[in-house]
Scaffold this active site. Structure first.
Site, PDB file in Angstrom:
ATOM      1  N   THR A 357      57.850  26.748  48.393  1.00 52.76           N
ATOM      2  CA  THR A 357      56.767  25.898  47.901  1.00 52.76           C
ATOM      3  C   THR A 357      56.986  24.409  48.044  1.00 52.76           C
ATOM      4  O   THR A 357      56.017  23.667  47.971  1.00 52.76           O
ATOM      5  CB  THR A 357      56.541  26.137  46.410  1.00 52.76           C
ATOM      6  OG1 THR A 357      57.809  26.137  45.792  1.00 52.76           O
ATOM      7  CG2 THR A 357      55.792  27.398  46.164  1.00 52.76           C
TER       8      THR A 357
ATOM      9  N   ILE B 127      56.540  29.135  40.040  1.00 53.47           N
ATOM     10  CA  ILE B 127      57.998  29.183  40.153  1.00 53.47           C
ATOM     11  C   ILE B 127      58.611  27.798  40.027  1.00 53.47           C
ATOM     12  O   ILE B 127      59.812  27.627  40.206  1.00 53.47           O
ATOM     13  CB  ILE B 127      58.462  29.849  41.463  1.00 53.47           C
ATOM     14  CG1 ILE B 127      58.028  29.012  42.670  1.00 53.47           C
ATOM     15  CG2 ILE B 127      57.988  31.268  41.555  1.00 53.47           C
ATOM     16  CD1 ILE B 127      58.815  29.342  43.907  1.00 53.47           C
ATOM     17  N   GLU B 128      57.808  26.801  39.720  1.00 57.74           N
ATOM     18  CA  GLU B 128      58.385  25.484  39.459  1.00 57.74           C
ATOM     19  C   GLU B 128      58.163  25.177  37.975  1.00 57.74           C
ATOM     20  O   GLU B 128      58.806  25.777  37.125  1.00 57.74           O
ATOM     21  CB  GLU B 128      57.787  24.443  40.416  1.00 57.74           C
ATOM     22  CG  GLU B 128      58.149  24.795  41.871  1.00 57.74           C
ATOM     23  CD  GLU B 128      57.739  23.724  42.886  1.00 57.74           C
ATOM     24  OE1 GLU B 128      57.914  22.530  42.632  1.00 57.74           O
ATOM     25  OE2 GLU B 128      57.230  24.119  43.953  1.00 57.74           O
ATOM     26  N   MET B 129      57.233  24.291  37.631  1.00 57.68           N
ATOM     27  CA  MET B 129      57.083  23.942  36.229  1.00 57.68           C
ATOM     28  C   MET B 129      56.232  24.953  35.453  1.00 57.68           C
ATOM     29  O   MET B 129      56.269  24.987  34.224  1.00 57.68           O
ATOM     30  CB  MET B 129      56.545  22.516  36.116  1.00 57.68           C
ATOM     31  CG  MET B 129      57.566  21.516  36.692  1.00 57.68           C
ATOM     32  SD  MET B 129      56.899  19.872  37.034  1.00 57.68           S
ATOM     33  CE  MET B 129      56.944  19.143  35.415  1.00 57.68           C
TER      34      MET B 129
END
Lengths: 358, 358
Positions: A357, B127-129
């Site tokens: 991503t 899948i990040e914040m």
């Protein structure tokens, strides 16, 4: 002093505090105590700040001391409990690092007698920063050549300055600069009678009259104002049996007993500071009490066996907000970087890889 | 312009760059371009810095923009890939935020045309914040009353200033201050011929002679010095078939194609800056190349079909270290805090609870 006799001695102090609380209001001293074996120096403080913010002191290079003790906020992470390596979380809530230097002992259960001793804990704790041992942490720092001159400047007499003891000393020296003076409360007790609102002043009196200052005494609201190398511990809940025990799971963690194994330490906890308490929700050792209002109700019931009324509650909460101090402006550290070579292990077998991503 | 014609136009530019590289050495401009619809103001920059460091913009309240794009370091996390919510990690390596304002387009695959567009991505990426959507992120900020005056000061004309667009604008305004001028390279091309070592100066010539500047052109070493709203993309590996393809897994991620689905975008990537490249190991979109030396070898082979010798390699690496600039001193933001009430959800069903430790 053995734990039991210490407890009895402290109970005596509590009685003293209960009778003498009217004279106890004190502003925060300008500086916390500095131990003789770790004098402050600017080089040491600067190194400590750098280490405090360096995520490479964690296994995955993702968590620094500041991740859970955020000095840009209230010195904690505003979570019930913190999230460490491998998505693990502990059962206790991260205590604030602000004014920790005025605490007698460190950790919720007081198992560290000094900031220096405390600083070593999370780095090698498998569910916090997760370095397998001190040698691994020191080895990580030795892979960053630019750290050596910083350690040399901070510890000029040391022939091999990068050690876990010196890591801890530097972090502790930095933490001793993390003080928040000049709260409305401090200005009030120094003579500025306009510093508190009428409600806050009423709450201050209620706070004393109820007996909160028996334990939350002294300038830091964390114990009697005296040399406290032994730590100031209280039983929580003192009055067990209220509905709060179950509602907020107050009994499953046995506190100091969990680290000493001694029956006399069951449910004994270090008395934490109340400074900046309005900024560090959620509350209690397990972070299960969501609001300051509820925390005051819980403490009144469990520690003083009191059902306080709505006015008392609102006033005490208003008073507690007056304990939020001035946070000093800080510059960001520059982390010493390796040239062209990452020191974080490239393989994390514990982790799943998701879709790209970035 | 369609991707294919754009690519052809850019290939033309590359040819131009290849013939004209001797004239191309430029220092970093003092300021990056500022878009007309997001002018800089101190209030906006300050708000952006605060948001950049606020972990409450993540689901668990644990990750801020700075967690993976660490401005106290090289603007990245020195990891192969970052670790987000629920222990997830992406397949791509966090790009540096330093000098990102000079990049034509954002993300490795250039799918965001501006810093503003980019800033929204990680906040709501699961899948990040991990905020479930923009409304949830804005809702989180609305739970922090002290944010409102900061947004009002930054966006005085807005009747409802807390919006995802304004979050992104403020973060982008802050990022446009994250520039590292005055590297040895910059001083050298401005006329200080002592700023580079003999080896670095040799490496600079080699870097040009080999053809690296065909793509790593301009002041930011990320593309020709011209308006680049369309982005500057190159195929990587251009010369597929070397042993590096398998060794470093260079082909499994199809780059821009993965977001556009177009065959002509297969293995096309935005050309990233080389500024501070010595500080941002490990390398490539997947972070699988561990050292700068190896990264130069890989690029020479895959992009220029050259097996460079040890002297060329050492010289080019020495030159690349001269691209590390001066990082401006920054003050830490103070995060606006809620009074007495945590806004981070207390329940994390995904997480396991381990033994108490704090």
């Amino acid at each position: 002093m053995k734990p039991l006799s210490r407890y009895l001695a402290l109970s005596g102090l509590c009685a003293l505090a209960l009778t003498a609380h009217a004279q106890q209001w004190e502003p925060l001293p300008e500086h916390p105590p500095i131990p003789a074996d770790n004098p402050q120096s600017q080089a040491k403080i600067d190194l400590g700040k750098t280490l405090f913010f360096d995520p490479r002191l964690s296994e995955h290079g993702t968590l620094s001391c500041n991740s859970c003790h955020n000095v840009m906020a209230g010195g904690d992470d505003n979570r019930p409990n913190s999230i460490g390596m491998h998505d693990a979380r502990g059962g206790r809530s991260a205590p604030t690092v602000w004014n920790a230097a005025y605490q007698s002992v460190q950790f919720w259960d007081g198992r560290a007698g000094t900031l220096e001793e405390q600083a070593k804990g999370p780095i090698t704790n498998p569910i916090e920063m997760g370095m397998s041992d001190a040698a691994v942490a020191v080895g990580r720092l030795n892979q960053i050549p630019a750290y050596l001159p910083l350690f040399k400047a901070a510890f000029p007499a040391a022939s091999k300055p990068i050690t876990m003891d010196n890591v801890a000393k530097a972090i502790a020296a930095y933490e001793r600069t993390l003080v928040t003076p000049d709260s409305p409360y401090d200005r009030y007790v120094k003579g500025d009678k306009t510093a508190l609102t009428a409600q806050q002043a009423r709450g201050m009196k209620t706070f004393g009259d109820l007996g909160c200052t028996a334990c939350h005494a002294g300038a830091n609201f964390s114990g009697p104002p005296m040399p406290m190398a032994q730590g100031f511990f209280m039983k929580f809940p003192t009055f067990a049996g209220s509905a709060f025990d179950k509602q907020y799971d107050l009994l499953s963690d046995t506190g100091r007993h969990a680290s000493t194994g001694k029956d006399s330490d069951k449910h004994m906890w270090r008395v934490p500071t109340l400074r900046n308490i309005a900024l560090t929700a959620p509350y209690m050792h397990n972070g299960k009490v969501p609001t300051l209002e509820e925390a005051v109700r819980v403490m009144a019931k469990t520690q003083l066996n009191r059902d306080i009324d709505a006015t008392q509650l609102a006033d005490v909460v208003a008073f507690l907000t007056s304990l939020s101090g001035k946070f000093p402006e800080q510059t960001m550290p520059r982390l010493p970087l390796t040239s062209g070579n990452s020191i974080v292990p490239p393989i994390d077998p514990h982790l799943k890889t998701a879709k790209a991503t970035d």
